[in-house]
Design a protein around this motif. Structure first.
Motif, short mmCIF file in Angstrom:
data_model
loop_
_atom_site.label_atom_id
_atom_site.label_comp_id
_atom_site.label_asym_id
_atom_site.label_seq_id
_atom_site.Cartn_x
_atom_site.Cartn_y
_atom_site.Cartn_z
N GLU A 182 0.74 -1.19 -0.20
CA GLU A 182 0.00 -0.05 0.12
C GLU A 182 1.05 1.12 0.06
OE1 GLU A 182 -2.75 -0.31 3.36
OE2 GLU A 182 -3.32 -2.39 2.78
N GLN B 150 5.71 -0.48 -4.59
CA GLN B 150 4.68 -1.34 -4.61
C GLN B 150 5.12 -2.67 -5.52
OE1 GLN B 150 1.09 0.26 -5.86
NE2 GLN B 150 0.75 1.58 -4.15
N MET C 154 -7.95 -6.20 0.42
CA MET C 154 -7.49 -5.74 -1.01
C MET C 154 -8.91 -6.14 -1.79
SD MET C 154 -3.40 -6.44 -1.62
CE MET C 154 -2.21 -5.76 -0.49
N ASP D 99 -2.52 0.75 -8.43
CA ASP D 99 -3.03 0.00 -7.24
C ASP D 99 -3.71 -1.04 -7.84
OD1 ASP D 99 -1.84 1.75 -5.51
OD2 ASP D 99 -3.72 2.92 -5.46
#
Length: 1208
Positions: A58, A65, A95, A113
């Motif tokens: 995160e 990441q 998630m 993300d």
């Protein structure tokens, strides 16, 4: 360990830094550490590393990441299960559950993300690819998640699209059918809109991925998918075409049946695009190749300049289309002949492919075609009758077509074998090896063309070790599968490179080269050949290098063994050329015999040399070798024991003159212990050795008669004695009595054989029925060896039968002995003996009556003209004795040669048909067996007469005729086979008979054909299977209720027919699998899983077999198959039931659990949620868990591919 912990702690501290570069470098260093095999984390470090990496997923910085995601893969293999669970739980809850919210808040351009989340899902699934993680992810994979992941397929970033496809692929197996259909429909809708090419590529790639991962479920959408994918192959985009063919390949491998209507279309496209190379012209290359097959010519050192263009992607299209063809060939063996017409020439034409990787795939596809041909030809055994009435194997059509292509194959590969490309040459050798295995002797005419390529690969300095090993392996296969005469003219060219390889420093090359050298020795002088090729110029060259390896003690074990074997072949085939060196070699063999590591190889080598036609003089090593060999008989190593006995047998047989009696003593003292029923094969070889000794050195055997004979007699009286061991003992007793050794006379041997049968009734009850027949054979053998003793023996036996005071066991034995003595013709047509036998048949004692009928049949075999008319007359006139007398007739028909029976065929045939409608089923079966075996005498005339009876006879007569056909189908080639093949279809029409009993025996006959001679019925499967499947169904009109006092009992008259049908299905799995529609077959297996106890037991076995043979089809029906298995495993017997009910249910549950274990061993079974639920139920239920563990055995391997069960 403390240093590692300290280093990891420092890295974790840096990961908390506010500087993104510090975090990036620390994460990178951690990944490098985790990739080391030597790293071991303690529990505290594991927990800290996992916590930190999950936190970094995160991280605000995208690069950090990405690195954190990459660290997950090596990490899961370094941490214990609790930490893996933490990782999965966190990824799932934090998630996936929050995915919708995250996506909603992200700007349209910020997909990093989601990209990382998709990749995290993929990594966890691929690393842990078991039930747990996939199902944990699957429970969150609802429509909204699907929509969110699908939305990323339209991302402008290719990396995002690829990761989305990867994540979808891992999640698809556990999604619901409705969601799968929705996903497939979405892709179809988007493709129908005609999106830009880049998006089309993504959608097609996604289709291929979910087809690979979703398995059979894509089958129901193929009708819409195929036309769409076919359309996009015409778009001028190489990558898109590659993805299209990858999708076709996935469809073919996952849904072979559903693809059937589209096979022609896909094949046509593959053939079109496998040649797609718009930037290169092959015409010049082809002209150069014409007439270029120079035999043993100078090797081309230069290769053509290859076209090179980094931007050319057409090779990907060619490769994917060829891989698609490979998938077609491997899944559709039924289309093999059409592949030889269309695909085979196209693949051969592509052997000239300029791109090395694509060419390797062409070779792999052609090898698959050869493997399918080999599998087909090994399963099919069509038997035809040649002009001299000898059965021979009919060649498979596919093999015939392949043979026609062999010259073209060799012509195309001839040039490639001399190219510098190692990968191409390896592909050539693998393909040629497969060809040599598939069609034995096919390359004989082309060996001169292949030799330059073999020599080039063995001598070229730039050739790698692997290349040389491949070349030697192929050469070895070539030598084994072709006659020696084909290689003899080329020995001068072939031998030097092989000799050089024997001297190579790499042990694997030396080992393979010694195998080839061994075969070349055989080529120089094949066993039994005199004159012709002169091996003398080549002997010294091979001998010197082999001797060098033979003498060396500091070399690899495999090289040692192969050097011994190679030198053994040299001595065996070329010993007369070795002269002075021979005794030195024999001395080395003796040394190797004393060495524990090489002794087994040395034993086999000495066996080979002993049996050589050159009669090698072994006198220099014999005394010591015999002593060493004798000691091996005490060893607890079965292979060594058997090898030693075979060696001693060869030595005694071929070198008896050189063996002094004293030299055999170490061997003789060990033999008695080897004659024991605990190992029948060792006993047989030991008795055979003693037979050789009795003939060659009778005096030596006298010393051990007192110790070895009790063991032999125990073996004769053993219920396990039969076949080869019995024959060996019979030969031994004959040799023993003829050797005229003191205290081993006829009367003593006879007394020892028969004494146990004259004991009291209590002792006689212990004697097994097989012992009577074994002793009778031995008595007859002794009688045959000593004809002067026969009259006295026969008189004694008759007296025994007639004496009312004789025990039953003695009378039964005497009758069987009379039969065996009569079988040799020693009794003639004695009326006295006939009277004794008839009187015994009328006895009140069942055992005596059976023995008398057996004796009468045996005596009739020995004196056919004297006994057969009498036997036929008795069958007609004595209805009470008919069953026993038919047994006698069966023995006569089974044992007499056709020429002797021919004059009596009509009288026997008429008599049998008079009794074919007997109400007693046992009698009818005997009549049927006699009819079937009698048909062998003159099949061309008698088989049509049997066929006529099908129309004329009553239901009982029809059932007898059909059963008779069963006895004409034997498990070895016979002249009747070609006639049977022409008419067996008429007999199988009785599967539609109105009488249920006729249908049952027709199924039994069909089962016999499928088991013993499947070639008879393979061509009829299409017409027979519907009637077979019909008989598997429960018919309510055949179920009735029977009142038994106050109780009602249900009787199912159709049960026996159904059992016979399911037995046929089980047999077809082994013998005719390629002729079955497996999905249709599974429909009936599924019904059988809910049927009667006996049928369920059969279908559980079938299911386990199918899981191994056709895993893809089983996966397609898995959800439907699990329910009846689950029902069986969870059903409990009512409390008040009898003990037998509990035992039956327990056996059913165990059998069902075996089927479950087989299903869990199927690859990708973990993708079925219903299977996962059942596996979890087994794990959590103590009762089922204990049954499963007992099925798995002491190893307790868990649940196959599923995660191992913790049964504690």
């Amino acid at each position: 360990m403390s240093n590692v912990s300290y280093h990891i702690s420092n890295l974790l501290e840096k990961m908390t830094s506010t500087d993104k570069d510090f975090r990036f470098m620390a994460t990178n260093d951690l990944m490098l550490e985790l990739q080391k095999d030597s790293i071991k984390l303690d529990e505290d470090s594991e927990r800290k590393v996992v916590t930190m990496l999950l936190k970094l997923l995160e991280d605000k910085n995208g690069e950090v990441q990405n690195l954190a995601v990459k660290c997950l893969a090596p990490l899961v293999s370094k941490v214990k299960e609790p930490q893996v669970e933490t990782m999965v739980d966190t990824l799932c809850s934090n998630m996936i559950m929050g995915l919708k919210t995250v996506i909603a808040e992200l700007p349209l351009t910020s997909s990093g993300d989601l990209t990382n989340l998709c990749l995290s899902i993929s990594l966890i699934c691929s690393q842990q690819g078991k039930y747990g993680p996939i199902l944990m992810l699957g429970q969150y994979f609802n429509a909204s998640i699907s929509d969110l992941t699908r939305s990323q397929l339209t991302s402008s970033r290719m990396a995002v699209r690829k990761r989305s496809i990867l994540a979808l692929g891992h999640l698809v197996p556990c999604c619901s059918p409705a969601l799968f259909s929705q996903l497939t429909g979405h892709l179809l809708t988007e493709l129908a809109k005609g999106p830009p090419t880049s998006m089309t590529r993504t959608y097609i790639q996604c289709l291929a991925t979910i087809s690979r991962q979703g398995g059979h479920r894509v089958g129901e959408h193929l009708e819409k998918l195929i036309p769409m994918v076919v359309k996009f192959t015409s778009v001028e985009d190489d990558e898109l075409r590659e993805y299209c063919f990858q999708a076709f390949e996935a469809f073919i491998r996952r849904c072979p049946k559903e693809m059937s209507p589209h096979v022609a279309t896909v094949t046509k496209l593959c053939l079109k695009f496998m040649t797609f190379d718009p930037n290169y012209n092959y015409d010049d290359d082809e002209e150069e190749q014409e007439d270029s097959m120079d035999i043993e010519d100078g090797l081309d050192e230069e290769s053509d300049d290859e076209y090179s263009d980094d931007d050319d992607m057409s090779w990907k299209v060619r490769r994917s289309s060829i891989k698609c063809l490979d998938a077609l060939i491997s899944t559709r063996r039924d289309l093999l002949l059409s592949f030889y017409s269309s695909v085979c020439p196209a693949l051969l034409a592509r052997f000239k492919e300029r791109e090395e990787n694509v060419r390797a795939d062409v070779f792999a596809a052609f090898s698959t075609l050869l493997k399918q041909t080999r599998v087909g030809s090994s399963h099919h055994g069509h038997v035809v009758t040649t002009s001299d009435s000898e059965p021979s194997k009919e060649e498979e059509p596919a093999v015939t077509m392949l043979k026609k292509q062999v010259p073209v194959i060799v012509k195309v590969l001839h040039r490639q074998l001399k190219e510098k490309s190692i990968k191409s040459r390896q592909g050539c050798f693998c393909l040629l090896t497969e060809l040599a295995h598939t069609v034995l002797g096919a390359l004989e005419q082309h060996i001169p063309a292949l030799i330059p390529g073999i020599v080039f690969s063995l001598t070229d300095k730039s050739t790698s070790s692997t290349m040389r090993i491949d070349a030697l392996t192929f050469f070895h296969v070539l030598l084994l599968s072709h006659p020696p005469q084909a290689f003899q003219p080329h020995m001068q060219v072939l031998l030097p490179p092989v000799v050089a390889c024997v001297e190579d420093s790499f042990y694997k090359i030396t080992s393979e080269a010694l195998l080839v050298a061994q075969q070349l020795v055989r080529v120089m002088r094949p066993q039994g050949q005199t004159g012709g090729f002169d091996p003398k110029p080549f002997v010294k060259e091979v001998f010197s290098v082999t001797l060098k390896r033979l003498k060396a003690t500091d070399i690899d074990q495999e090289v040692k063994e192969r050097a011994i074997t190679c030198m053994g072949h040299m001595v065996c085939h070329l010993g007369d050329h070795l002269r002075a060196e021979l005794q030195g070699v024999l001395a080395i063999f003796l040394e190797r015999l004393k060495n524990e590591i090489t002794r087994l190889t040395a034993v086999r080598t000495i066996t080979l040399i002993s049996a050589s036609s050159l009669k090698i003089d072994l006198s220099s090593i014999l005394p010591e070798a015999l002593s060493v060999l004798g000691s091996f008989l005490r060893k607890n190593q079965r292979a060594l024991k058997l090898g030693t006995l075979a060696c001693l047998n060869a030595l005694v047989t071929h070198h008896a003159a050189s063996i002094k009696p004293a030299a055999l003593e170490p061997v003789l003292s060990e033999l008695p212990a080897l004659v024991d029923e605990s190992d029948m094969h060792v006993s047989q070889v030991s008795v055979t050795l003693m037979t050789c000794m009795a003939k060659a050195c009778p005096s030596s055997l006298a010393k051990i008669s007192s110790s070895v004979l009790p063991g032999v007699f125990r073996l004769v009286h053993s219920p396990l004695l039969q076949g080869g061991v019995l024959t060996a003992i019979v030969d031994f007793l004959q040799a023993l009595v003829l050797s005229k050794t003191s205290n081993l006379g006829y009367s003593q041997l006879l007394k020892s054989l028969t004494d146990p049968f004259h004991s009291s009734q209590a002792d006689a009850a212990v004697i097994h029925r097989q012992s009577y027949h074994s002793v009778a054979r031995c008595v007859a053998a002794l009688s045959s060896a000593c004809p002067k003793e026969t009259p006295g023996t026969v008189a004694g036996l008759m007296k025994e039968v007639k004496s009312p005071g004789s025990p039953e066991s003695a009378r039964v034995l005497a009758l069987l002995c009379l039969g065996e003595v009569g079988r040799t013709g020693s009794l003639g047509g004695s009326k006295e003996v006939q009277g004794v036998i008839l009187e015994a048949i009328s006895s009140t004692n069942e055992e005596v009556k059976t023995a008398a009928s057996c004796a009468l049949g045996s005596m009739a075999v020995g004196s056919l003209n004297d006994y057969l008319p009498f036997l036929l007359k008795e069958i007609s006139s004595q209805p009470r004795r008919q069953y026993l007398l038919l047994h006698s007739l069966k023995e006569v028909i089974s044992a007499c040669p056709a020429s002797s029976l021919s004059p009596h065929v009509e009288s026997i045939w008429t008599l049998l048909f008079q009794n074919c409608e007997c109400q007693e089923e046992g009698t009818r079966n005997l009549v049927a067996e006699c009819l079937g075996k009698l048909t062998f005498v003159n099949a061309s005339q008698l088989l049509p007469r049997l066929k006529q009876q099908l129309k004329a006879g009553s239901p009982l007569a029809r059932s007898t005729v059909v059963t008779a056909i069963k006895f004409t189908i034997v498990d070895h080639p016979a002249p009747i086979d070609s006639l049977l093949k022409d008419c067996i279809g008429d007999f199988l029409k009785t599967l539609q008979d109105g009488d249920i009993n006729v249908r049952r025996v027709a199924l039994v006959m069909f089962n016999s054909a499928a088991h013993n001679k499947p070639s008879l019925i393979r061509g009829l499967l299409a017409t027979v299977l519907p009637h077979l499947y019909k008989e598997t169904q429960i018919r309510k009109d055949l179920i009735r209720e029977v009142e038994m006092g106050p109780f009602k009992h249900t009787v199912d008259d159709g049960l026996d027919v159904r059992k016979a049908a399911f037995e046929c299905m089980y047999t077809l799995l082994d013998s005719c699998l390629e002729g079955l529609d497996v999905l249709q077959f599974l429909d009936h297996v599924e019904e059988g899983l809910k049927d009667h106890y006996d049928i369920r037991m059969l279908t559980f076995l079938m299911l386990a077999r199918l899981a191994s043979l056709c895993p893809a089809a089983v996966l397609q029906r898995l959800d439907r198959l699990i329910e009846p298995l689950k029902a069986t495993c969870t059903t409990k017997v009512k409390a008040g039931s009898v003990k037998q009910e509990f035992e039956k249910q327990e056996e059913l549950r165990r059998s069902a659990m075996r089927a479950v274990a087989a299903l869990l061993a199927v690859p990708e079974v973990e993708r079925s949620p219903s299977m996962a639920d059942f596996a979890n139920q087994i794990r959590t239920n103590a009762d089922m868990a204990s049954i499963y563990q007992s099925i798995q055995g002491v190893e307790g391997e868990g649940l196959g591919p599923a995660e191992s069960m913790d049964m504690s």
